[in-house]
Design a protein around this motif. Structure first.
Motif, PDB file in Angstrom:
ATOM      1  N   ALA A   1       5.998 -36.812  -5.185  1.00  0.00           N
ATOM      2  CA  ALA A   1       6.000 -35.618  -4.248  1.00  0.00           C
ATOM      3  C   ALA A   1       4.735 -35.436  -3.784  1.00  0.00           C
ATOM      4  N   LEU A   2       4.759 -35.695  -2.443  1.00  0.00           N
ATOM      5  CA  LEU A   2       3.009 -35.999  -1.658  1.00  0.00           C
ATOM      6  C   LEU A   2       2.845 -34.148  -1.574  1.00  0.00           C
ATOM      7  N   GLY A   3       3.769 -33.486  -1.712  1.00  0.00           N
ATOM      8  CA  GLY A   3       4.069 -32.025  -1.371  1.00  0.00           C
ATOM      9  C   GLY A   3       4.220 -31.109  -1.545  1.00  0.00           C
ATOM     10  N   VAL A   4       4.647 -29.985  -1.737  1.00  0.00           N
ATOM     11  CA  VAL A   4       5.720 -28.796  -1.483  1.00  0.00           C
ATOM     12  C   VAL A   4       5.656 -28.389  -0.387  1.00  0.00           C
ATOM     13  N   VAL A   5       6.675 -27.996   0.565  1.00  0.00           N
ATOM     14  CA  VAL A   5       6.941 -27.727   1.718  1.00  0.00           C
ATOM     15  C   VAL A   5       7.641 -25.862   1.891  1.00  0.00           C
ATOM     16  N   LEU A   6       7.149 -24.910   1.955  1.00  0.00           N
ATOM     17  CA  LEU A   6       8.109 -23.655   1.375  1.00  0.00           C
ATOM     18  C   LEU A   6       8.604 -23.605   2.971  1.00  0.00           C
ATOM     19  N   PHE A   7       9.743 -22.656   3.067  1.00  0.00           N
ATOM     20  CA  PHE A   7      11.003 -22.787   4.284  1.00  0.00           C
ATOM     21  C   PHE A   7      10.529 -21.307   4.265  1.00  0.00           C
ATOM     22  N   ALA A   8      10.522 -20.661   5.351  1.00  0.00           N
ATOM     23  CA  ALA A   8      10.203 -19.059   5.749  1.00  0.00           C
ATOM     24  C   ALA A   8      10.987 -19.282   6.899  1.00  0.00           C
ATOM     25  N   HIS A   9      12.781 -18.595   6.436  1.00  0.00           N
ATOM     26  CA  HIS A   9      13.874 -18.989   7.931  1.00  0.00           C
ATOM     27  C   HIS A   9      13.292 -17.644   8.824  1.00  0.00           C
ATOM     28  N   GLY A  10      14.209 -18.076   9.424  1.00  0.00           N
ATOM     29  CA  GLY A  10      14.523 -16.816  11.282  1.00  0.00           C
ATOM     30  C   GLY A  10      14.951 -15.780  10.380  1.00  0.00           C
ATOM     31  N   SER A  11      15.059 -14.099  11.534  1.00  0.00           N
ATOM     32  CA  SER A  11      15.819 -13.350  11.712  1.00  0.00           C
ATOM     33  C   SER A  11      17.445 -13.347  11.265  1.00  0.00           C
ATOM     34  N   GLY A  12      17.619 -12.671  10.518  1.00  0.00           N
ATOM     35  CA  GLY A  12      19.329 -12.575  10.356  1.00  0.00           C
ATOM     36  C   GLY A  12      19.583 -14.063   9.009  1.00  0.00           C
TER      37      GLY A  12
ATOM     38  N   GLY B   1      10.502 -16.795  11.788  1.00  0.00           N
ATOM     39  CA  GLY B   1       9.220 -17.140  10.170  1.00  0.00           C
ATOM     40  C   GLY B   1       8.152 -18.449  10.431  1.00  0.00           C
ATOM     41  N   GLY B   2       7.896 -18.565  11.887  1.00  0.00           N
ATOM     42  CA  GLY B   2       7.406 -18.927  12.132  1.00  0.00           C
ATOM     43  C   GLY B   2       5.912 -18.094  12.911  1.00  0.00           C
ATOM     44  N   GLY B   3       6.217 -17.178  12.829  1.00  0.00           N
ATOM     45  CA  GLY B   3       5.327 -15.801  13.209  1.00  0.00           C
ATOM     46  C   GLY B   3       4.601 -15.524  11.656  1.00  0.00           C
ATOM     47  N   ALA B   4       5.546 -15.340  11.098  1.00  0.00           N
ATOM     48  CA  ALA B   4       5.338 -15.310   9.168  1.00  0.00           C
ATOM     49  C   ALA B   4       4.405 -16.296   8.994  1.00  0.00           C
ATOM     50  N   ALA B   5       4.864 -18.021   8.590  1.00  0.00           N
ATOM     51  CA  ALA B   5       4.078 -18.562   8.039  1.00  0.00           C
ATOM     52  C   ALA B   5       2.554 -18.954   8.154  1.00  0.00           C
ATOM     53  N   LEU B   6       2.513 -18.351  10.332  1.00  0.00           N
ATOM     54  CA  LEU B   6       1.592 -18.952  10.296  1.00  0.00           C
ATOM     55  C   LEU B   6       0.770 -17.768  10.028  1.00  0.00           C
ATOM     56  N   VAL B   7       0.925 -16.806   9.581  1.00  0.00           N
ATOM     57  CA  VAL B   7       0.135 -15.337   9.234  1.00  0.00           C
ATOM     58  C   VAL B   7      -0.513 -15.655   7.347  1.00  0.00           C
ATOM     59  N   ALA B   8       0.669 -16.377   7.214  1.00  0.00           N
ATOM     60  CA  ALA B   8       0.363 -16.343   5.281  1.00  0.00           C
ATOM     61  C   ALA B   8      -0.386 -17.445   5.437  1.00  0.00           C
TER      62      ALA B   8
END
Length: 226
Positions: free
Chosen positions: A34-45, A124-131
């Motif tokens: 593996a080149l890396g690991v991607v964590l997924f942040a799903h959307g509302s609901g 989840g896009g907003g949460a990913a950028l804040v994190a």
């Protein structure tokens, strides 16, 4: 359920991630080399079972990128949110959950040292950028699909990770939100419009385009810089 993930495997492994007083269910898949690991942040609901995110995750694994699909809310919190909708837009909470999942991943002995990226959808896009802003160089790349990067607010200016914003060409209001957020990002960045796609990328070929763009972005930016 397993509480750690010490054995590398191309098959998904069920995990539980401690996050404060709750535990979050997830599925971790680490392909060989593996080149890396991607964590997924799903959307509302949504949840880790999102068919769109799972499709993207399979494409990433085929590209030798590990994935962690997990629920941002506990079962009790999901029940509350289903009734009130009060948690799905709590970007601060969702971002902290993403940070805690990243710290948990780092503690895993076999692949905790792999480069980390985030894939966020909708809120989840907003949460990913804040994190990503909070963790700095710990996060190597971010991709947002039909996301709400505008919800990251002042954190946008602190994001260091190369960021790709993917938006459907028929998703007018979200295009404008992404354009405004894009202007506030000072990192390496791209805004890509997927033609003929609505917000959920249900049109033929559009989700495939998202997955291919995401895989190319992560393959470009996750590996160690030389």
């Amino acid at each position: 359920m397993a509480t750690s993930a010490d054995k590398s495997s191309s098959a998904g492994q069920t995990v539980e991630i401690p996050a404060g007083s709750v535990r979050l269910s997830g599925e971790l898949t680490i392909p060989a080399d593996a080149l890396g690991v991607v964590l997924f942040a799903h959307g509302s609901g949504s949840s880790r079972h999102s068919p769109r995110n799972r499709y993207v995750a399979r494409t990433l694994c085929d590209a030798k990128i590990g994935t962690l699909l997990f629920d941002l809310l506990s079962l009790d919190e999901e029940a509350v949110d289903a009734s009130t909708g009060e948690l799905r837009f709590d970007i601060g909470l969702l971002a902290r959950r993403l940070e805690e999942a990243t710290h948990w991943l780092r503690r895993q002995s076999k692949f905790g040292g792999l480069p980390v990226g985030y894939f966020g959808a909708s809120t989840g896009g907003g949460a990913a950028l804040v994190a990503a802003a909070a963790l700095g160089d710990e996060v190597r790349a971010v991709v947002s699909r039909g996301g709400r990067p505008d919800l990251a607010g002042d954190a946008l200016g602190a994001v260091r990770a190369p960021t790709l914003l993917l938006v459907g060409g028929l998703d007018g209001p979200v295009i404008r939100m992404n354009q405004e957020a894009f202007a506030r990002l000072s990192c390496t960045k791209e805004l890509t419009i997927i033609p003929n796609a609505t917000h959920l990328f249900e049109e033929p070929g559009t989700l495939e385009a998202v997955a291919q763009h995401a895989a190319a972005w992560f393959r470009r930016h996750l590996p160690e810089r030389v």
